[in-house]
Enzyme design. Structure first.
Site, PDB file in Angstrom:
ATOM      1  N   ASN A  11     -10.107  -3.027   2.383  1.00 43.48           N
ATOM      2  CA  ASN A  11      -9.772  -3.077   0.953  1.00 43.48           C
ATOM      3  C   ASN A  11     -11.051  -2.921   0.140  1.00 43.48           C
ATOM      4  O   ASN A  11     -12.154  -2.991   0.687  1.00 43.48           O
ATOM      5  CB  ASN A  11      -9.147  -4.434   0.604  1.00 43.48           C
ATOM      6  CG  ASN A  11      -7.657  -4.489   0.924  1.00 43.48           C
ATOM      7  OD1 ASN A  11      -7.023  -3.472   1.191  1.00 43.48           O
ATOM      8  ND2 ASN A  11      -7.100  -5.680   0.888  1.00 43.48           N
ATOM      9  N   TYR A  16       0.918  -3.975  12.365  1.00 41.19           N
ATOM     10  CA  TYR A  16       0.811  -2.557  11.991  1.00 41.19           C
ATOM     11  C   TYR A  16       1.649  -1.635  12.885  1.00 41.19           C
ATOM     12  O   TYR A  16       2.314  -0.726  12.391  1.00 41.19           O
ATOM     13  CB  TYR A  16      -0.663  -2.121  11.926  1.00 41.19           C
ATOM     14  CG  TYR A  16      -1.343  -2.711  10.695  1.00 41.19           C
ATOM     15  CD1 TYR A  16      -1.581  -4.073  10.609  1.00 41.19           C
ATOM     16  CD2 TYR A  16      -1.693  -1.938   9.612  1.00 41.19           C
ATOM     17  CE1 TYR A  16      -2.156  -4.644   9.477  1.00 41.19           C
ATOM     18  CE2 TYR A  16      -2.277  -2.491   8.481  1.00 41.19           C
ATOM     19  CZ  TYR A  16      -2.506  -3.842   8.423  1.00 41.19           C
ATOM     20  OH  TYR A  16      -3.062  -4.394   7.306  1.00 41.19           O
ATOM     21  N   HIS A  54       0.826  -1.216   0.000  1.00 40.99           N
ATOM     22  CA  HIS A  54       0.000   0.000   0.000  1.00 40.99           C
ATOM     23  C   HIS A  54       0.860   1.267   0.000  1.00 40.99           C
ATOM     24  O   HIS A  54       0.499   2.279   0.601  1.00 40.99           O
ATOM     25  CB  HIS A  54      -0.948   0.031   1.202  1.00 40.99           C
ATOM     26  CG  HIS A  54      -1.922  -1.112   1.232  1.00 40.99           C
ATOM     27  ND1 HIS A  54      -3.187  -1.032   0.707  1.00 40.99           N
ATOM     28  CD2 HIS A  54      -1.812  -2.379   1.711  1.00 40.99           C
ATOM     29  CE1 HIS A  54      -3.815  -2.184   0.876  1.00 40.99           C
ATOM     30  NE2 HIS A  54      -2.996  -3.028   1.470  1.00 40.99           N
ATOM     31  N   HIS A  85      -4.129   1.100  11.899  1.00 42.71           N
ATOM     32  CA  HIS A  85      -3.917  -0.160  12.619  1.00 42.71           C
ATOM     33  C   HIS A  85      -5.282  -0.789  12.915  1.00 42.71           C
ATOM     34  O   HIS A  85      -6.101  -0.158  13.596  1.00 42.71           O
ATOM     35  CB  HIS A  85      -3.187   0.145  13.932  1.00 42.71           C
ATOM     36  CG  HIS A  85      -2.750  -1.081  14.681  1.00 42.71           C
ATOM     37  ND1 HIS A  85      -3.199  -2.349  14.383  1.00 42.71           N
ATOM     38  CD2 HIS A  85      -1.900  -1.225  15.721  1.00 42.71           C
ATOM     39  CE1 HIS A  85      -2.647  -3.216  15.216  1.00 42.71           C
ATOM     40  NE2 HIS A  85      -1.849  -2.562  16.037  1.00 42.71           N
TER      41      HIS A  85
HETATM   42 FE1  HDE Z   1      -2.412  -4.806   5.604  1.00 46.29          FE
HETATM   43  N1  HDE Z   1      -0.598  -4.014   6.072  1.00 46.29           N
HETATM   44  N2  HDE Z   1      -1.754  -6.619   6.205  1.00 46.29           N
HETATM   45  N3  HDE Z   1      -4.145  -5.700   4.961  1.00 46.29           N
HETATM   46  N4  HDE Z   1      -3.070  -3.080   4.933  1.00 46.29           N
HETATM   47  C1  HDE Z   1      -0.246  -2.745   5.881  1.00 46.29           C
HETATM   48  O1  HDE Z   1       0.864  -1.411   7.456  1.00 46.29           O
HETATM   49  C2  HDE Z   1      -0.673  -6.841   6.962  1.00 46.29           C
HETATM   50  C3  HDE Z   1      -4.481  -7.009   5.062  1.00 46.29           C
HETATM   51  C4  HDE Z   1      -4.315  -2.778   4.485  1.00 46.29           C
HETATM   52  O2  HDE Z   1      -3.239   3.439   3.891  1.00 46.29           O
HETATM   53  C5  HDE Z   1       1.078  -2.418   6.495  1.00 46.29           C
HETATM   54  O3  HDE Z   1       1.204   0.791   7.738  1.00 46.29           O
HETATM   55  C6  HDE Z   1      -0.609  -8.219   7.367  1.00 46.29           C
HETATM   56  C7  HDE Z   1      -5.872  -7.209   4.811  1.00 46.29           C
HETATM   57  C8  HDE Z   1      -4.387  -1.393   4.088  1.00 46.29           C
HETATM   58  O4  HDE Z   1      -1.698   3.348   5.446  1.00 46.29           O
HETATM   59  C9  HDE Z   1       1.494  -3.725   7.161  1.00 46.29           C
HETATM   60  C10 HDE Z   1      -1.685  -8.812   6.780  1.00 46.29           C
HETATM   61  C11 HDE Z   1      -6.368  -5.963   4.539  1.00 46.29           C
HETATM   62  C12 HDE Z   1      -3.123  -0.879   4.337  1.00 46.29           C
HETATM   63  C13 HDE Z   1       0.337  -4.629   6.833  1.00 46.29           C
HETATM   64  C14 HDE Z   1      -2.407  -7.819   6.075  1.00 46.29           C
HETATM   65  C15 HDE Z   1      -5.277  -5.039   4.636  1.00 46.29           C
HETATM   66  C16 HDE Z   1      -2.319  -1.953   4.862  1.00 46.29           C
HETATM   67  C17 HDE Z   1       2.079  -1.811   5.559  1.00 46.29           C
HETATM   68  C18 HDE Z   1      -2.058 -10.279   6.828  1.00 46.29           C
HETATM   69  C19 HDE Z   1      -7.797  -5.598   4.164  1.00 46.29           C
HETATM   70  C20 HDE Z   1      -2.642   0.531   4.069  1.00 46.29           C
HETATM   71  C21 HDE Z   1       2.203  -0.357   5.945  1.00 46.29           C
HETATM   72  C22 HDE Z   1      -2.524 -10.696   8.048  1.00 46.29           C
HETATM   73  C23 HDE Z   1      -8.745  -5.808   5.226  1.00 46.29           C
HETATM   74  C24 HDE Z   1      -3.051   1.467   5.153  1.00 46.29           C
HETATM   75  C25 HDE Z   1       1.387  -0.222   7.111  1.00 46.29           C
HETATM   76  C26 HDE Z   1      -2.631   2.873   4.806  1.00 46.29           C
HETATM   77  C27 HDE Z   1      -0.988  -1.809   5.261  1.00 46.29           C
HETATM   78  C28 HDE Z   1       0.258  -5.883   7.289  1.00 46.29           C
HETATM   79  C29 HDE Z   1      -3.578  -8.099   5.324  1.00 46.29           C
HETATM   80  C30 HDE Z   1      -5.458  -3.639   4.384  1.00 46.29           C
HETATM   81  C31 HDE Z   1       2.827  -4.287   6.719  1.00 46.29           C
HETATM   82  C32 HDE Z   1       0.459  -8.838   8.217  1.00 46.29           C
HETATM   83  C33 HDE Z   1      -6.645  -8.530   4.869  1.00 46.29           C
HETATM   84  C34 HDE Z   1      -5.582  -0.666   3.518  1.00 46.29           C
HETATM   85  O5  HDE Z   1       1.617  -3.589   8.544  1.00 46.29           O
END
Ligand code: HDE
Length: 687
Positions: free
Chosen positions: A155, A369, A82, A346
């Site tokens: 998402n 997060y 993202h 988060h």
């Molecule tokens: Fe994320 N995800 N994600 N994700 N995600 C990040 O956090 C993560 C997942 C989502 O505009 C990171 O600050 C893991 C699902 C959005 O700042 C990180 C898993 C969904 C955004 C991270 C998931 C999301 C992130 C990277 C599996 C939809 C951007 C930078 C368990 C419900 C937020 C950050 C923004 C961002 C981890 C799966 C949505 C790496 C470990 C499912 C919208 O922490």
């Protein structure tokens, strides 16, 4: 037809607590003296301090050193996923109290709106990558509530690739550019991604969405948002309901075509942020309704899927989406870095009345997060950055660390204490304290997946079966493109074999185009469908659609003006395209300003075309206009023509549904508006 927008003024800092708070951090440097960061006025900003005019720069030049040092440290690590995103401020207004479900105050109090900040993003691409890549989109919302920040980090696709967070690094490694050559950027059309898919079949459902039009949104304003996981709402009595969160865009869910998306990537890689930014500047504030799907705790096991499985959705026909409030985005950011880049979302930022479930994907996210913010934002004080600060007070015994802003007074930074009468003191539940839902949990410590998570294909099938014919064709083309880029034949074969479990005919259609053996056995077509999944069943509206008006000197001023006024009355946005920028002169003295020339714009950047032309024939203009119209026509877009424009269409043989000719239409502007409201005319025959 009326505009779908609430007639609300831009966010006033007086009434919006978050805007009021941010105001103290907003700085306007105009008409000020240049100073160092220490506040010393600077006399010279072009020449460093030297020993003689042609001599070496001196270390004592503190202004030069400070300026250069700051510049050297301007970048922070981009988000691992993202990274490419854009944001806006707004507010959320609840329709009626949800006290029967939750004690969260912002979901009970209808008396005033809650400030919000939303960040939209692509997932795979780096920070500077194209915005129209085929990808899921992030839709993250921070509610600044009086009880603390609540983040709904979702998402635009309601399910996910994997079921357990421990696989997330593998998924992301596979989709990101391959490490040996860093290719391809912002694209899943490569070997490692599809190798992951074939070997992790829980991804089947999400892949169907990713290959569908959902991953090519026309605009951030025209896509749904989903919390994905099952959460809990808990009311005052401690009773819980399972919940899934939805954002429903008032403008409906609409997409680009793949051909368009690729061309836009070259014409305007900032297409989505430009669209959001300009819409807000124009007062076309994007609106989304918050929807809840609720399942009482007693019904946890009523379904033929596990409601904790993040690869499953709750069909809306079975569990209706209740619309409970509306979010309006009505203020652009002032500074992308300070706001969009530094915002820290988060899924674990919850307020009393909203709780988690044991969804294993959600559980892992609750760790990831904060961990990622520590490296990205440089330490544990990122909550003090203006965009992340709650609007309610916060007090605890946490101290120090990089970038600390707060000046805590007194000697006490521990609990329990007598010096400060044991304060800051924990709050009782009645006093607004967060109490975790008391779910009974017992079991062996195991690394395992529940059997109830092992059906990977039923809902992928449901999705496929719910698509209209045109959506199915797009999905087949997407698979053919993506897999066509996969070099290893064995991976292409594995994927085709895997998707035979979704639909035999789908897998055979893919196989035909990518040089592998078509499966002979696989899933039969099913009867079940969920109409809510097809974009053909969404809301259609002409408002905010962009129309290119192809105009040349000598046009019929009065007539064109009348048409443009009717379009604008519906909230449609016409923009004049000509052979050069500046004023285009009508034969009756009327002048309209060309915002674009054929050199600076392209048909893919518009939703519709109004071909007018002008006085005498000009071959170059005629050629450019014909190419513009042909492109729009091939993308099934509404086209209207009058004057010379009619002749161009005739010569190019561009006719059929969605093509409105003035001389053949009694109510020309009205018919054009109707054609725009339909967005695309799929029954048109294209050459
Ligand atoms: Fe994320 N995800 N994600 N994700 N995600 C990040 O956090 C993560 C997942 C989502 O505009 C990171 O600050 C893991 C699902 C959005 O700042 C990180 C898993 C969904 C955004 C991270 C998931 C999301 C992130 C990277 C599996 C939809 C951007 C930078 C368990 C419900 C937020 C950050 C923004 C961002 C981890 C799966 C949505 C790496 C470990 C499912 C919208 O922490």
């Amino acid at each position: 037809m009326s505009k779908p927008f609430s007639n609300k003024p831009n966010l006033s800092t007086q009434e919006n607590s978050k805007q009021k708070q941010l105001e103290q951090y907003r700085v306007d440097d105009r008409n000020k003296r240049l100073t160092t960061n220490q506040g010393v006025k600077v006399t010279e900003d072009e020449f460093s301090l030297k020993a003689g005019e042609r001599g070496p720069t001196l270390l004592e030049d503190f202004h030069f050193r400070e300026k250069m040092t700051h510049f050297d440290h301007e970048r922070i690590p981009e988000r691992i996923v993202h990274a490419r995103g854009f944001s806006a401020h707004g507010e959320f207004q609840l329709y009626e109290s949800l006290e029967r479900y939750t004690r969260a105050k912002f979901l009970r109090d209808t008396s005033k709106p809650t400030p919000v900040f939303v960040r939209f993003s692509t997932v795979a691409g780096s920070r500077g990558s194209t915005e129209t890549a085929r990808d899921a989109r992030g839709f993250a919302t921070k509610f600044y509530t009086e009880e603390g920040n609540y983040d709904l980090v979702g998402n635009n696709i309601p399910v996910f690739f994997i079921q357990d967070a421990i696989k997330f690094p593998d998924l992301v490694h596979a989709v990101k550019p391959e490490p040996h050559n860093e290719m391809p950027q912002a694209a899943s059309a490569h070997d490692t991604f599809w190798d992951f898919v074939a070997n992790n079949q829980e991804s089947a459902h999400m892949i169907m969405w990713k290959m569908s039009d959902r991953s090519l949104p026309r605009s951030f304003r025209m896509m749904e948002g989903f919390g994905v996981h099952t959460f809990r709402l808990v009311n005052e009595e401690g009773k819980a309901h399972f919940v899934k969160f939805h954002w429903k865009p008032v403008l409906g869910v609409h997409s680009l075509l793949w051909d368009e998306a690729q061309k836009i990537s070259g014409q305007d890689p900032d297409f989505h942020r430009r669209d959001l930014y300009e819409s807000i500047e124009n007062g076309d504030y994007p609106e989304y309704e918050l929807g809840l799907q609720i399942i009482p705790e007693e019904e946890e096991f009523r379904f033929d899927f596990d409601i904790l499985d993040p690869t499953k959705l709750w069909p809306e026909e079975e569990v209706p989406v209740q619309k409970v409030g509306k979010m309006i985005l009505n203020r652009n950011v002032d500074n992308v870095f300070a706001e969009s880049e530094q915002v820290a979302f988060h899924p674990g930022h919850v307020v009393p009345g909203i709780d988690f479930t044991n969804d294993p994907l959600l559980q892992g996210r609750l760790f990831s997060y904060t961990d990622t913010q520590l490296i990205r934002l440089g330490g544990p004080n990122f909550h003090e950055l203006p965009i992340n600060r709650p609007v309610c007070p916060f007090h605890n015994n946490q101290r120090d660390g990089y970038g600390r802003h707060t000046i805590n007074k007194g000697p006490v930074s521990y609990h329990k204490n007598s010096i400060a009468a044991n304060t800051p003191a924990p709050a009782s539940e009645a006093d607004g304290g967060y109490v975790h839902y008391q779910e009974k949990v017992e079991g062996y410590k195991v690394r395992a997946r529940s059997d109830s998570f092992k059906d990977h294909f039923s809902q992928a099938k449901l999705f496929w079966n719910s698509m209209s014919q045109i959506e199915k064709l797009h999905i087949i083309d997407a698979f053919r493109f993506e897999l066509g880029k996969v070099e290893r034949e064995s991976i292409r074969q594995q994927v085709v074999d895997m998707f035979a479990n979704v639909s035999l005919s789908l897998s055979q259609s893919i196989a035909e185009a990518i040089g592998v053996t078509a499966p002979r056995e696989g899933a039969a077509e099913i009867a079940d469908s969920s109409p809510a999944l097809s974009q053909l069943n969404t809301t259609f509206h002409p408002a905010t659609r962009k129309v290119a008006v192809l105009l040349k000197d000598g046009f019929d001023g009065a007539k064109v003006k009348a048409v443009l006024q009717e379009l604008e009355a519906q909230g449609i946005r016409p923009e004049v395209v000509s052979d050069k920028l500046g004023m285009v002169k009508g034969m009756d003295g009327m002048e309209l300003k060309a915002k674009h020339s054929f050199l600076t714009t392209h048909a893919v950047l518009f939703d519709a075309v109004y071909a007018v032309g002008g006085g005498e024939t000009d071959t170059k203009f005629r050629k450019n206009a014909a190419a513009f119209l042909k492109e729009a026509f091939d993308h099934f877009k509404p086209i209207a023509a009058s004057g010379a424009g009619e002749q161009w269409l005739k010569e190019e043989k561009l006719e059929g549904p969605g093509v409105v000719i003035e001389s053949a239409s009694g109510k020309f502007a009205k018919s054009f508006i109707e054609a725009i409201a339909a967005h695309r005319h799929w029954d048109r025959k294209i050459g």
